[in-house]
Design a protein around this motif. Structure first.
Motif, PDB file in Angstrom:
ATOM      1  N   GLN A  31      -1.372   0.141   7.932  1.00 13.76           N
ATOM      2  CA  GLN A  31      -1.122   0.853   6.673  1.00 13.76           C
ATOM      3  C   GLN A  31      -0.627  -0.097   5.590  1.00 13.76           C
ATOM      4  O   GLN A  31      -1.093  -0.050   4.447  1.00 13.76           O
ATOM      5  N   CYS A  32       0.306  -0.937   5.958  1.00 12.03           N
ATOM      6  CA  CYS A  32       0.904  -1.862   4.992  1.00 12.03           C
ATOM      7  C   CYS A  32      -0.137  -2.841   4.449  1.00 12.03           C
ATOM      8  O   CYS A  32      -0.237  -3.052   3.235  1.00 12.03           O
ATOM      9  N   GLN A  39      -3.358  -0.519   2.796  1.00  9.44           N
ATOM     10  CA  GLN A  39      -3.125   0.442   1.729  1.00  9.44           C
ATOM     11  C   GLN A  39      -1.902   0.123   0.882  1.00  9.44           C
ATOM     12  O   GLN A  39      -1.621   0.828  -0.071  1.00  9.44           O
ATOM     13  N   GLY A  40      -1.159  -0.906   1.263  1.00  2.28           N
ATOM     14  CA  GLY A  40      -0.023  -1.336   0.456  1.00  2.28           C
ATOM     15  C   GLY A  40       1.231  -0.509   0.611  1.00  2.28           C
ATOM     16  O   GLY A  40       2.226  -0.763  -0.064  1.00  2.28           O
ATOM     17  N   SER A  41       1.223   0.502   1.458  1.00  2.71           N
ATOM     18  CA  SER A  41       2.415   1.319   1.684  1.00  2.71           C
ATOM     19  C   SER A  41       2.334   1.935   3.079  1.00  2.71           C
ATOM     20  O   SER A  41       1.285   1.920   3.714  1.00  2.71           O
ATOM     21  N   VAL A  42       3.452   2.482   3.509  1.00  2.00           N
ATOM     22  CA  VAL A  42       3.517   3.107   4.828  1.00  2.00           C
ATOM     23  C   VAL A  42       3.908   4.565   4.647  1.00  2.00           C
ATOM     24  O   VAL A  42       4.830   4.885   3.908  1.00  2.00           O
ATOM     25  N   LYS A  43       3.164   5.449   5.306  1.00  2.00           N
ATOM     26  CA  LYS A  43       3.467   6.880   5.278  1.00  2.00           C
ATOM     27  C   LYS A  43       3.866   7.315   6.680  1.00  2.00           C
ATOM     28  O   LYS A  43       3.268   6.872   7.666  1.00  2.00           O
ATOM     29  N   GLU A  44       4.836   8.199   6.756  1.00  2.00           N
ATOM     30  CA  GLU A  44       5.257   8.723   8.043  1.00  2.00           C
ATOM     31  C   GLU A  44       4.228   9.719   8.553  1.00  2.00           C
ATOM     32  O   GLU A  44       3.467  10.306   7.770  1.00  2.00           O
ATOM     33  N   GLN A  79       4.109  13.124   6.817  1.00  2.00           N
ATOM     34  CA  GLN A  79       3.464  13.104   5.507  1.00  2.00           C
ATOM     35  C   GLN A  79       1.945  13.060   5.666  1.00  2.00           C
ATOM     36  O   GLN A  79       1.220  13.755   4.963  1.00  2.00           O
TER      37      GLN A  79
END
Length: 185
Positions: free
Chosen positions: A113-114, A117-122, A125
């Protein structure tokens, strides 16, 4: 969700891996030994498609069936709300199993994810986002990701010892064949 709608099929697959879907239909019709929808997520669209193992004699029929299914999804979307609900359940089950089964799987998911997509979602979510997907979303995504990307027809690749002979005999669909299916929208 679109990946779950298309599904997967292989001999000996577990129920979690093998929901009813397009790929399972290919196997039930005897066209493939195994098939799986795949999505490699990276911005903006990633790669989406179907890969399969089939006898050389079934290659043309399977290529046409895949192109026709993509075109059907782009043109009319999901057949029934129940089909969409099952695909959502499957996608969430795969998500939770894939991110909570082991520490290594969790780290792999977080890293993917990191990086992609540049971010992490739980997981919660992501499950909420899956629940929010509607029939129109599936249809739009099928159109954008499968057919309208650069106005290029679907692409396919086939390998095997018999493929050159079948191609020379006109038994493997050409790019023009696939483009005609896609242009029929």
């Amino acid at each position: 969700v679109l990946q779950s709608l298309l599904g997967s099929a292989s001999t000996g697959a577990s129920e979690v891996e093998q929901p009813a879907g397009f790929c399972a239909q290919l196997q039930l019709r005897g066209l493939v030994r195994a098939a799986r929808a795949l999505w490699l997520p990276y911005n903006p669209h990633g790669i989406f498609g179907v890969y399969y193992e089939a006898p050389a004699s079934a290659t043309a029929a399977v290529c046409r069936a895949v192109a026709q299914e993509f075109a059907r999804l782009a043109r009319s979307g999901v057949r029934h709300e129940h089909e969409l609900a099952l695909a959502k359940q499957h996608a969430k089950r795969q998500l939770v199993l894939g991110t909570t089964s082991t520490t290594a799987a969790m780290c792999d998911d977080l890293g993917r994810q990191c990086l992609l997509q540049g971010s992490v979602k739980e997981a919660g979510q992501l499950c909420a986002e899956i629940d929010a997907v509607g029939c129109a979303d599936v249809q739009r995504l099928a159109w954008e990701a499968l057919l309208a990307r650069g106005r290029q027809p679907l692409k396919y690749a086939v390998i095997g010892t018999e493929m050159k002979k079948l191609h020379a005999q006109g038994k493997v669909p050409t790019e023009q064949d696939i483009k005609r299916i896609c242009d029929g929208l």
